[in-house]
Design a protein around this motif. Structure first.
Motif, PDB file in Angstrom:
ATOM      1  N   MET A  24     -36.737  28.873  -2.398  1.00 38.42           N
ATOM      2  CA  MET A  24     -36.490  29.839  -1.381  1.00 38.42           C
ATOM      3  C   MET A  24     -35.901  31.192  -3.047  1.00 38.42           C
ATOM      4  N   THR A  25     -37.369  32.821  -2.948  1.00 44.24           N
ATOM      5  CA  THR A  25     -35.802  33.403  -4.140  1.00 44.24           C
ATOM      6  C   THR A  25     -35.623  34.450  -2.832  1.00 44.24           C
ATOM      7  N   VAL A  26     -34.613  34.874  -3.855  1.00 42.72           N
ATOM      8  CA  VAL A  26     -33.260  36.077  -3.132  1.00 42.72           C
ATOM      9  C   VAL A  26     -34.366  37.134  -2.516  1.00 42.72           C
ATOM     10  N   THR A  27     -35.965  37.463  -2.776  1.00 39.37           N
ATOM     11  CA  THR A  27     -35.904  38.807  -1.489  1.00 39.37           C
ATOM     12  C   THR A  27     -36.261  37.853  -0.377  1.00 39.37           C
ATOM     13  N   SER A  28     -36.644  36.439   0.156  1.00 39.67           N
ATOM     14  CA  SER A  28     -36.723  35.731   0.837  1.00 39.67           C
ATOM     15  C   SER A  28     -35.457  35.335   1.468  1.00 39.67           C
ATOM     16  N   LEU A  29     -34.696  35.357   0.670  1.00 40.85           N
ATOM     17  CA  LEU A  29     -33.291  34.313   1.428  1.00 40.85           C
ATOM     18  C   LEU A  29     -32.433  35.506   2.675  1.00 40.85           C
ATOM     19  N   LEU A  30     -32.230  36.699   1.792  1.00 42.56           N
ATOM     20  CA  LEU A  30     -31.866  38.059   2.771  1.00 42.56           C
ATOM     21  C   LEU A  30     -32.298  38.470   4.201  1.00 42.56           C
ATOM     22  N   ALA A  61     -25.046  36.992   0.648  1.00 47.19           N
ATOM     23  CA  ALA A  61     -26.068  36.796   1.646  1.00 47.19           C
ATOM     24  C   ALA A  61     -25.120  35.330   1.840  1.00 47.19           C
ATOM     25  N   ARG A  62     -24.268  34.980   0.465  1.00 44.21           N
ATOM     26  CA  ARG A  62     -23.081  33.620   0.989  1.00 44.21           C
ATOM     27  C   ARG A  62     -21.747  33.828   1.634  1.00 44.21           C
ATOM     28  N   SER A  63     -21.591  35.653   1.231  1.00 49.94           N
ATOM     29  CA  SER A  63     -20.296  35.849   2.291  1.00 49.94           C
ATOM     30  C   SER A  63     -20.449  35.696   3.690  1.00 49.94           C
ATOM     31  N   MET A  65     -28.681  28.243   9.995  1.00 52.51           N
ATOM     32  CA  MET A  65     -27.823  28.555   8.914  1.00 52.51           C
ATOM     33  C   MET A  65     -27.615  27.569   8.234  1.00 52.51           C
ATOM     34  N   GLU A  66     -27.180  25.758   8.624  1.00 50.75           N
ATOM     35  CA  GLU A  66     -27.638  24.606   7.930  1.00 50.75           C
ATOM     36  C   GLU A  66     -29.147  24.653   7.421  1.00 50.75           C
ATOM     37  N   ARG A  67     -29.863  25.128   8.182  1.00 47.82           N
ATOM     38  CA  ARG A  67     -31.196  24.931   6.555  1.00 47.82           C
ATOM     39  C   ARG A  67     -31.059  25.969   5.748  1.00 47.82           C
ATOM     40  N   ILE A  68     -30.643  26.806   5.902  1.00 50.60           N
ATOM     41  CA  ILE A  68     -30.880  28.010   4.925  1.00 50.60           C
ATOM     42  C   ILE A  68     -30.030  27.726   3.933  1.00 50.60           C
ATOM     43  N   HIS A  69     -29.146  26.906   3.848  1.00 52.02           N
ATOM     44  CA  HIS A  69     -28.389  26.198   2.745  1.00 52.02           C
ATOM     45  C   HIS A  69     -28.576  25.057   2.772  1.00 52.02           C
ATOM     46  N   SER A  70     -29.550  24.430   2.811  1.00 56.81           N
ATOM     47  CA  SER A  70     -30.012  23.381   2.336  1.00 56.81           C
ATOM     48  C   SER A  70     -31.183  23.850   1.390  1.00 56.81           C
ATOM     49  N   GLY A  71     -32.094  24.804   2.508  1.00 56.60           N
ATOM     50  CA  GLY A  71     -33.181  25.064   1.651  1.00 56.60           C
ATOM     51  C   GLY A  71     -33.177  26.212   0.201  1.00 56.60           C
ATOM     52  N   ALA A  72     -31.919  27.226  -0.043  1.00 49.63           N
ATOM     53  CA  ALA A  72     -31.907  28.124  -0.330  1.00 49.63           C
ATOM     54  C   ALA A  72     -31.371  27.608  -1.710  1.00 49.63           C
ATOM     55  N   HIS A  73     -32.412  27.914  -2.728  1.00 52.77           N
ATOM     56  CA  HIS A  73     -32.034  27.347  -4.125  1.00 52.77           C
ATOM     57  C   HIS A  73     -30.881  28.036  -4.766  1.00 52.77           C
ATOM     58  N   GLU A  74     -30.523  28.994  -4.494  1.00 52.14           N
ATOM     59  CA  GLU A  74     -29.914  30.314  -4.904  1.00 52.14           C
ATOM     60  C   GLU A  74     -28.117  28.666  -5.075  1.00 52.14           C
ATOM     61  N   PHE A  75     -28.335  28.593  -4.043  1.00 50.91           N
ATOM     62  CA  PHE A  75     -26.807  28.003  -3.297  1.00 50.91           C
ATOM     63  C   PHE A  75     -26.304  27.013  -4.546  1.00 50.91           C
ATOM     64  N   ALA A  76     -27.718  26.294  -4.048  1.00 45.03           N
ATOM     65  CA  ALA A  76     -27.644  24.511  -4.942  1.00 45.03           C
ATOM     66  C   ALA A  76     -27.444  25.095  -6.487  1.00 45.03           C
TER      67      ALA A  76
END
Length: 490
Positions: free
Chosen positions: A1-7, A361-363, A387-398
């Motif tokens: 997941m890129t930042v552009t798709s994360l937001l 996005a994190r905040s 939200m859990e799906r986004i957290h686990s799938g967002a590479h930026e958070f990893a």
């Protein structure tokens, strides 16, 4: 997941939350969370009393706004943001916010609270048209370790509001004069191994008043940089802050706001015999009170000392004598450059501004998670799952989780491997070249080769039977980071 798709995904789940909580007491909080996603990054400036927080804020803005004395308003959390007009709003702990009058006193804003006690004010909001505040909102906080525990608690409550609460700040600059146990304890208070509070990714330590390290000597900043480098390798600091940057805050502020009259006064000192000025530089009292043939009154010399400090005065005179600063503009640039302010701005740009969307996005997710946890309603389970799906799938958070783990010693590596891993995670900038440690002018072909080599190297780590579970997981995160950079490069 890129930042552009994360937001967009975060915005989508926030919109769903707004629909589910429509008409409830949480609706306003969700609306504020959505608004926050579109606002500039919020950076809080924290530290002990007299650490130089307001001075650094003024230097970053390039204008004297925040009062640096011990007035009533310095006991209140104060927000400074860009706007279309000049005004101050006061938010009381009880009641509606209202606009309050203010004046400029020696440059700084003097806010008139009227009959309202500072203890009854939640925060002040200063709207000020400024290009420096368009991408970032700066938040000046009361000093910790104050004689008044209530004043210190305001900063603690703001940056570490407690379990299931989110700090209003997206990132933190923590100022310290020396690494004291109070500094570590405070950083630990709002540090969280997950995402609830500032992490090494969004916390930067500033060795403030760095010119005082060398007691005002010309080489004071060199001494300060050596100390900052030592702090950078301290395990306690590494776990809590991205890096340590030495800044002479007073020099940065005076350099950013230097006046022509001050340059002329410093030029008079530079034109005087060297032995005469050296006698003045022996102490602050001598600088102000000693008889001298230099045509500056005691009041004029005291003003220079207040504005630049002993280090700034000594440095300015030396620069003018050397011909490196033949006018006020050039002296201003030299002082700012030597203050460490530009280095801090570069760190803010590479670590905060480039990660802005990830931090925002994190905040936002944390804010919505808290609402769902505190006030479950029909449909909130689906929100939590999304939200859990986004957290686990967002590479930026990893990447953020891995950096936290690295700084906490959760992954055992050789020093050079740890340095490479941190750099690949973006500690020196988020561009491919910065992450790979390549020169800015490197060709795309060189970047591609370096990425492929890095993928191969960490792939071997991930597949090695000698690697620990933690190292295998970390290597896979880095492989995905490099693969993402390859896709972006293509």
């Amino acid at each position: 997941m890129t930042v552009t798709s994360l937001l967009p995904q975060v915005r989508s789940v926030l919109d769903a939350g707004a629909r589910i909580y429509s008409g409830t007491e949480s609706a306003e909080r969700i609306a504020a969370t959505i608004d926050r996603l579109d606002e500039p990054l919020r950076v809080a400036i924290a530290g002990k009393v007299k650490a130089g927080k307001s001075t650094l804020l003024n230097a970053l803005v390039g204008e004297e706004l925040a009062p640096t004395d011990a007035g009533e308003c310095t006991k209140i959390v104060t927000w400074y943001h860009d706007g279309i007009t000049y005004r101050v709003n006061m938010y009381p702990k009880v009641g509606e916010p209202k606009q309050v009058p203010f004046a400029r006193t020696d440059g700084a804003i003097d806010i008139d609270l009227g009959s309202i006690d500072a203890d009854d004010v939640e925060r002040l909001d200063v709207e000020w048209p400024s290009s420096s505040l368009r991408q970032v909102t700066l938040i000046d906080t009361p000093g910790i370790a104050s004689l008044s525990t209530e004043v210190s608690e305001r900063t603690h409550a703001f940056l570490a509001p407690g379990e299931d609460q989110i700090t209003p700040a997206d990132a933190v600059l923590y100022l310290m004069r020396h690494l004291h146990s109070t500094d570590v304890n405070f950083l630990e208070a709002f540090h969280d191994e997950e995402f609830n509070q500032p992490t090494p990714v969004n916390a930067i330590a500033v060795l403030s008043r760095a010119d005082e390290v060398g007691v005002g000597r010309i080489d004071s900043m060199s001494s300060a940089r050596r100390i900052a480098n030592r702090y950078k390798s301290d395990p306690k600091v590494r776990r809590l802050a991205q890096t340590v940057v030495p800044v002479a805050g007073l020099l940065a502020q005076s350099g950013s706001t230097l006046r022509e009259a001050e340059f002329k006064a410093l030029s008079q000192m530079a034109a005087a015999p060297r032995d005469e000025t050296e006698k003045l530089f022996l102490s602050a009292d001598r600088f102000v009170q000693s008889p001298t043939s230099i045509h500056l009154t005691s009041m004029e010399r005291e003003h220079l000392l207040d504005r630049l400090g002993m280090f700034g005065c000594r440095l300015s005179v030396a620069l003018i004598r050397q011909g490196a600063a033949e006018n006020a503009s050039k002296l201003s640039n030299e002082l700012v450059q030597r203050s460490g302010l530009n280095e801090l701005r570069e760190v803010l740009l590479s670590q905060f501004a480039e990660r802005r969307d990830v931090l925002k996005a994190r905040s936002a997710l944390i804010g919505l998670e808290n609402i769902v946890h505190e006030h479950p309603v029909p449909g909130s389970d689906q929100l939590a799952a999304e939200m859990e799906r986004i957290h686990s799938g967002a590479h930026e958070f990893a990447e953020i989780r891995l950096l936290n783990s690295l700084r906490a010693g959760g992954v055992k590596l050789k020093n050079e491997e740890a340095e490479e891993m941190e750099r690949l995670l973006g500690t020196e900038g988020s561009s491919a070249r910065s992450r790979l440690g390549l020169p800015a002018g490197s060709s795309d072909a060189d970047v591609r080769i370096a990425l492929q080599n890095s993928i191969s190297r960490w792939q071997r780590k991930a597949e090695s039977p000698m690697s620990s579970r933690e190292l295998v997981d970390a290597s896979r995160v880095l492989i995905r980071s490099c693969e993402g950079l390859l896709v972006t490069l293509s």
